[in-house]
Design a protein around this motif. Sequence first.
Motif, PDB file in Angstrom:
ATOM      1  N   SER A 185     -45.788  -9.328 -24.001  1.00  0.00           N
ATOM      2  CA  SER A 185     -45.731  -7.864 -23.975  1.00  0.00           C
ATOM      3  C   SER A 185     -46.516  -7.306 -22.790  1.00  0.00           C
ATOM      4  O   SER A 185     -46.251  -6.201 -22.326  1.00  0.00           O
ATOM      5  CB  SER A 185     -46.285  -7.288 -25.276  1.00  0.00           C
TER       6      SER A 185
ATOM      7  N   LYS B 263     -62.297  -8.762 -24.709  1.00  0.00           N
ATOM      8  CA  LYS B 263     -61.259  -8.948 -23.694  1.00  0.00           C
ATOM      9  C   LYS B 263     -60.091  -7.993 -23.898  1.00  0.00           C
ATOM     10  O   LYS B 263     -59.439  -7.566 -22.947  1.00  0.00           O
ATOM     11  CB  LYS B 263     -60.774 -10.401 -23.712  1.00  0.00           C
TER      12      LYS B 263
ATOM     13  N   TYR C  77     -45.215  -5.772 -19.356  1.00  0.00           N
ATOM     14  CA  TYR C  77     -44.999  -4.334 -19.166  1.00  0.00           C
ATOM     15  C   TYR C  77     -45.807  -3.804 -17.979  1.00  0.00           C
ATOM     16  O   TYR C  77     -45.342  -2.962 -17.216  1.00  0.00           O
ATOM     17  CB  TYR C  77     -45.408  -3.627 -20.464  1.00  0.00           C
TER      18      TYR C  77
ATOM     19  N   PHE D 191     -40.909   3.058 -31.057  1.00  0.00           N
ATOM     20  CA  PHE D 191     -41.981   2.061 -31.124  1.00  0.00           C
ATOM     21  C   PHE D 191     -42.017   1.341 -32.461  1.00  0.00           C
ATOM     22  O   PHE D 191     -42.477   0.199 -32.537  1.00  0.00           O
ATOM     23  CB  PHE D 191     -43.332   2.727 -30.801  1.00  0.00           C
TER      24      PHE D 191
ATOM     25  N   LEU E 182     -51.026  -4.630 -27.307  1.00  0.00           N
ATOM     26  CA  LEU E 182     -50.530  -3.592 -26.402  1.00  0.00           C
ATOM     27  C   LEU E 182     -49.582  -2.657 -27.143  1.00  0.00           C
ATOM     28  O   LEU E 182     -49.652  -1.433 -27.012  1.00  0.00           O
ATOM     29  CB  LEU E 182     -49.825  -4.240 -25.212  1.00  0.00           C
ATOM     30  N   VAL E 183     -48.687  -3.253 -27.943  1.00  0.00           N
ATOM     31  CA  VAL E 183     -47.726  -2.435 -28.685  1.00  0.00           C
ATOM     32  C   VAL E 183     -48.457  -1.561 -29.699  1.00  0.00           C
ATOM     33  O   VAL E 183     -48.094  -0.408 -29.917  1.00  0.00           O
ATOM     34  CB  VAL E 183     -46.688  -3.342 -29.376  1.00  0.00           C
TER      35      VAL E 183
ATOM     36  N   PRO F 226     -40.554   9.115 -30.197  1.00  0.00           N
ATOM     37  CA  PRO F 226     -41.359   7.934 -29.875  1.00  0.00           C
ATOM     38  C   PRO F 226     -41.662   7.074 -31.096  1.00  0.00           C
ATOM     39  O   PRO F 226     -41.705   5.849 -31.004  1.00  0.00           O
ATOM     40  CB  PRO F 226     -42.648   8.525 -29.288  1.00  0.00           C
TER      41      PRO F 226
ATOM     42  N   LYS G 115     -46.616 -12.717 -28.278  1.00  0.00           N
ATOM     43  CA  LYS G 115     -47.333 -11.446 -28.186  1.00  0.00           C
ATOM     44  C   LYS G 115     -47.827 -11.183 -26.770  1.00  0.00           C
ATOM     45  O   LYS G 115     -47.889 -10.037 -26.317  1.00  0.00           O
ATOM     46  CB  LYS G 115     -48.508 -11.442 -29.174  1.00  0.00           C
TER      47      LYS G 115
ATOM     48  N   ILE H  41     -54.892  -9.777 -18.779  1.00  0.00           N
ATOM     49  CA  ILE H  41     -54.470  -8.861 -17.715  1.00  0.00           C
ATOM     50  C   ILE H  41     -55.043  -9.265 -16.361  1.00  0.00           C
ATOM     51  O   ILE H  41     -54.358  -9.209 -15.341  1.00  0.00           O
ATOM     52  CB  ILE H  41     -54.883  -7.418 -18.063  1.00  0.00           C
ATOM     53  N   MET H  42     -56.287  -9.692 -16.379  1.00  0.00           N
ATOM     54  CA  MET H  42     -56.901 -10.114 -15.123  1.00  0.00           C
ATOM     55  C   MET H  42     -56.195 -11.333 -14.556  1.00  0.00           C
ATOM     56  O   MET H  42     -55.970 -11.435 -13.354  1.00  0.00           O
ATOM     57  CB  MET H  42     -58.382 -10.428 -15.334  1.00  0.00           C
TER      58      MET H  42
ATOM     59  N   THR I  72     -40.975  -4.881 -24.515  1.00  0.00           N
ATOM     60  CA  THR I  72     -41.883  -3.736 -24.535  1.00  0.00           C
ATOM     61  C   THR I  72     -41.510  -2.759 -23.416  1.00  0.00           C
ATOM     62  O   THR I  72     -41.502  -1.541 -23.600  1.00  0.00           O
ATOM     63  CB  THR I  72     -43.337  -4.199 -24.357  1.00  0.00           C
TER      64      THR I  72
ATOM     65  N   PHE J 206     -48.540   6.859 -28.155  1.00  0.00           N
ATOM     66  CA  PHE J 206     -47.269   7.559 -27.946  1.00  0.00           C
ATOM     67  C   PHE J 206     -46.665   8.044 -29.251  1.00  0.00           C
ATOM     68  O   PHE J 206     -46.178   9.149 -29.356  1.00  0.00           O
ATOM     69  CB  PHE J 206     -46.274   6.619 -27.266  1.00  0.00           C
TER      70      PHE J 206
ATOM     71  N   LEU K  92     -39.770  -1.482 -31.970  1.00  0.00           N
ATOM     72  CA  LEU K  92     -40.451  -2.501 -31.167  1.00  0.00           C
ATOM     73  C   LEU K  92     -41.409  -3.318 -32.020  1.00  0.00           C
ATOM     74  O   LEU K  92     -41.392  -4.555 -32.017  1.00  0.00           O
ATOM     75  CB  LEU K  92     -41.213  -1.811 -30.025  1.00  0.00           C
TER      76      LEU K  92
ATOM     77  N   THR L 181     -60.818  -2.940 -15.842  1.00  0.00           N
ATOM     78  CA  THR L 181     -59.604  -3.402 -15.168  1.00  0.00           C
ATOM     79  C   THR L 181     -58.945  -2.255 -14.408  1.00  0.00           C
ATOM     80  O   THR L 181     -58.492  -2.413 -13.268  1.00  0.00           O
ATOM     81  CB  THR L 181     -58.610  -3.974 -16.194  1.00  0.00           C
TER      82      THR L 181
ATOM     83  N   MET M 271     -56.209  -0.044 -20.280  1.00  0.00           N
ATOM     84  CA  MET M 271     -55.835   0.467 -18.969  1.00  0.00           C
ATOM     85  C   MET M 271     -54.381   0.913 -18.962  1.00  0.00           C
ATOM     86  O   MET M 271     -53.986   1.759 -18.185  1.00  0.00           O
ATOM     87  CB  MET M 271     -56.064  -0.596 -17.906  1.00  0.00           C
ATOM     88  N   ALA M 272     -53.585   0.342 -19.887  1.00  0.00           N
ATOM     89  CA  ALA M 272     -52.168   0.686 -19.898  1.00  0.00           C
ATOM     90  C   ALA M 272     -51.938   2.143 -20.272  1.00  0.00           C
ATOM     91  O   ALA M 272     -50.913   2.717 -19.937  1.00  0.00           O
ATOM     92  CB  ALA M 272     -51.432  -0.226 -20.882  1.00  0.00           C
TER      93      ALA M 272
ATOM     94  N   PRO N 272     -48.136  -7.276 -31.124  1.00  0.00           N
ATOM     95  CA  PRO N 272     -49.051  -7.425 -29.995  1.00  0.00           C
ATOM     96  C   PRO N 272     -50.002  -6.233 -29.882  1.00  0.00           C
ATOM     97  O   PRO N 272     -49.645  -5.107 -30.228  1.00  0.00           O
ATOM     98  CB  PRO N 272     -48.124  -7.494 -28.780  1.00  0.00           C
TER      99      PRO N 272
ATOM    100  N   MET O  89     -49.789   1.344 -27.921  1.00  0.00           N
ATOM    101  CA  MET O  89     -48.699   2.274 -27.634  1.00  0.00           C
ATOM    102  C   MET O  89     -48.334   3.079 -28.871  1.00  0.00           C
ATOM    103  O   MET O  89     -48.071   4.284 -28.788  1.00  0.00           O
ATOM    104  CB  MET O  89     -47.472   1.511 -27.149  1.00  0.00           C
ATOM    105  N   MET O  90     -48.291   2.402 -30.024  1.00  0.00           N
ATOM    106  CA  MET O  90     -47.974   3.108 -31.263  1.00  0.00           C
ATOM    107  C   MET O  90     -48.935   4.276 -31.477  1.00  0.00           C
ATOM    108  O   MET O  90     -48.537   5.393 -31.789  1.00  0.00           O
ATOM    109  CB  MET O  90     -48.092   2.162 -32.469  1.00  0.00           C
TER     110      MET O  90
ATOM    111  N   ARG P 268     -58.328  -1.871 -10.285  1.00  0.00           N
ATOM    112  CA  ARG P 268     -57.064  -1.554  -9.610  1.00  0.00           C
ATOM    113  C   ARG P 268     -57.226  -0.376  -8.668  1.00  0.00           C
ATOM    114  O   ARG P 268     -56.681  -0.379  -7.561  1.00  0.00           O
ATOM    115  CB  ARG P 268     -56.003  -1.211 -10.647  1.00  0.00           C
TER     116      ARG P 268
ATOM    117  N   SER Q  40     -59.405  -4.521 -22.124  1.00  0.00           N
ATOM    118  CA  SER Q  40     -58.716  -4.393 -20.837  1.00  0.00           C
ATOM    119  C   SER Q  40     -57.318  -3.817 -21.016  1.00  0.00           C
ATOM    120  O   SER Q  40     -56.751  -3.254 -20.090  1.00  0.00           O
ATOM    121  CB  SER Q  40     -58.628  -5.753 -20.150  1.00  0.00           C
ATOM    122  N   LEU Q  41     -56.771  -3.937 -22.220  1.00  0.00           N
ATOM    123  CA  LEU Q  41     -55.426  -3.418 -22.449  1.00  0.00           C
ATOM    124  C   LEU Q  41     -55.395  -1.892 -22.436  1.00  0.00           C
ATOM    125  O   LEU Q  41     -54.335  -1.303 -22.258  1.00  0.00           O
ATOM    126  CB  LEU Q  41     -54.900  -3.926 -23.791  1.00  0.00           C
TER     127      LEU Q  41
ATOM    128  N   PRO R   5     -59.869 -11.583 -19.446  1.00  0.00           N
ATOM    129  CA  PRO R   5     -58.718 -11.093 -20.197  1.00  0.00           C
ATOM    130  C   PRO R   5     -57.411 -11.519 -19.543  1.00  0.00           C
ATOM    131  O   PRO R   5     -57.359 -11.790 -18.339  1.00  0.00           O
ATOM    132  CB  PRO R   5     -58.873  -9.569 -20.136  1.00  0.00           C
TER     133      PRO R   5
END
Lengths: 215, 242, 256
Positions: free
Chosen positions: C168, A153, C171, C197, A54-55, C193, C165, C74-75, C179, A62, C200, A167, A159-160, A52, A58-59, A171, A156-157, C72
């Motif tokens: 996830s 689109k 989260y 990950f 998002l993952v 980390p 996917k 998320i929205m 996730t 982080f 994951l 996005t 933001m995490a 995904p 993160m990879m 918030r 927007s991820l 998106p």
Amino acid sequence: MWKGIVLTLELTLSSWILALVLGTALATVRMTNHRLAKIVVGCFVAYHRNVPMLVQIMMWYFALPSLLPDSIQLWINQFNGEFLYSVIAIGLCMAAYVSEDIRSGLRAIPYGQFEASRALGLSYIRSMRFVILPQAMRIAVPPLINHTVLLFKNTSLAMAIGVAELTYATRQIENYTFRTFEAYFVASVWYLALSLALMGAGALLARHYRIPGSK
Amino acid sequence: MIIFTDVNKWYGSYHALVNVNAQVKRGQVVVVCGPSGSGKSTLIRTVNRLEDIQDGQIAFDGQDVNAAGLDLNRFRARVGFVFQQFNLFPHLSVLENIILSPTRVNGLKRNLAKEKALILLERVGLSSKADSYPGQLSGGQQQRVAIARALAMDPPAMLFDEPTSALDPEMVGEVLNVMKSLARDGMTMMCVTHEMGFAREVADQVWFMDAGVILEKSEPEKFFTHPEHPRAQRFLSDLRSH
Amino acid sequence: MFEILYNYWDLLLLGQYPSGPLGGLSITLILSLLGLGLAFPVSILLALARISPMPAVRIPATVVVYVVRGIPLIMVIFWVYFFLPLLIGRTITGFTTMLCTLVIYQSAYLSEVIRAGIEALPKGQIEASRALGLGYFRTLRFVILPQALYNMMPSMISQFVSTIKETSLGYVINVPEITFAANQVNNQLLTQPLAVFSILALVYFLLCFSFTELADYIERRITRKREGKHKKIKSAKPAKSGYIAMSTATVSKENS
């Protein structure tokens, strides 16, 4: 909110350029038919399509910095590290999709076209430039447009990990003003408008380069 | 003009061309016929190195086709080749298809190339279609454009690989007429074709091939009325029976 | 990396269960299956609405699909998160939010897949079925949908992979899927980390890759089956000529 929109657009543009350049390079490398090249590119594409988004972000944010020495980590964080990592993550992921689009475009061209251009005396590079690539790109444009909208689109991820794009900004506004509905409504309208604009621009592009007489 | 000397080709262990020795003289029209898989397409494709040979020599207009230092692209530009599937470039107009190679490989100026292209289109009967695109043309029209495209390079000889096999029957005639007029104007031609009427009318020699070997070379009248080789006799009777 | 797996496998697989709510990979799978499963009937309705001859049905459906596809994920999550409780008058868990989001989001995308499947069928199918007297809905039910859905199975499996996917993103609203669980592990360990990950990513990769290969396998079988059908029709001809021979025999008998 306006800053959020601008940042979203910056994210989109940077990732898109990265994706396009890297994706074309990957497709070209894959075409050389070198066994190692095909395996490496194949793995790259498989990773980015199955994990995904998002993952992946993160990879990069982080996990990767733990590999870099501390000095480089500090240096990157000075220069808006989150933005950079998001661009890399999104750009690389979309590069995988772009290379697949270009590849399927190339595969759709019958081999006879290449033979004919070679029989006329055009060199390999000239054949690619004047005969094969123009046709392959036209076939690749519709899926490329779809993936561009997807890239937009996916910003927007970011933001995490704290990138203050649209996005995230929404918030924040919602947290301060409690005008939840308005905030999200406006943000949604912006996303929708920009998505449709991208799709419309793509459709215009496809129509402009359409081959007369093709079905 | 085209000389095959002891030409041999293998696809892995399959012997596709077996000790081919033959000549196409300047101004001659040679028709190569035979059953499917006999190697006739393979033979004609070795002349411009769309296929390679493992043994023997092929000379085109005095030039050894497989010579080490040969500029392949410039050489290919001198060999006119017409494909069974036409292979016109769909994203370019008819005119652009024809002038692509003269301008890019020979460095001819665009306006001169265009003038020449229009003359060639006139010759194949399609001057009104200069700005059309291949997708807008019928099969017969596309093949005629393909012939014009090959002629644009002023080749000393033209090779035809089953030019009418992919066409609907009613369009075969228009393409054959162009080929016949080329032959009458003295063009050296080597054609792989099943069109026996064409062979009888304009060919100087008919070569019959089977399993990679040229079994018979004779004048058309002699070949069609009294073929020597038994395989040729069987081939002709099969051809006539439907 | 293996010590992490050994120490935390229960958190990653099951979340806080049994001393808390279910989480981890189990929730990811349950969310995906339920999400796509519930989205399926909705997407069929949406697809039918989009090809409906009645503008009153077609236009709203088209608008809905365009809107959901234009913003998106998320929205969509935030919309459901804030406004669904208002609609039904009580608070809802993160799981329910995510589930509703997935149903809405996937319905829009899946409806496009089904619509493509329906429109790819030759028009002759509809014509033949109507000529036999089957009405609009019967045609859909017995002729069009069975073929369209069968042909689109590979694409639908692709959508399932997308759904996996998309889970996830739970989260972001603290849904305890894998996730989120991985992040919990990372926050506890803090020094590894990359290993966390990587695990994951590997889990998602294995899951999605297997299903993608399954989709490819099914697609090859479908293509082969289509070609096989043509061969079967040819072998049916001798029986027909037998019937014709029989009828000409009777005619010639009458003549004599």
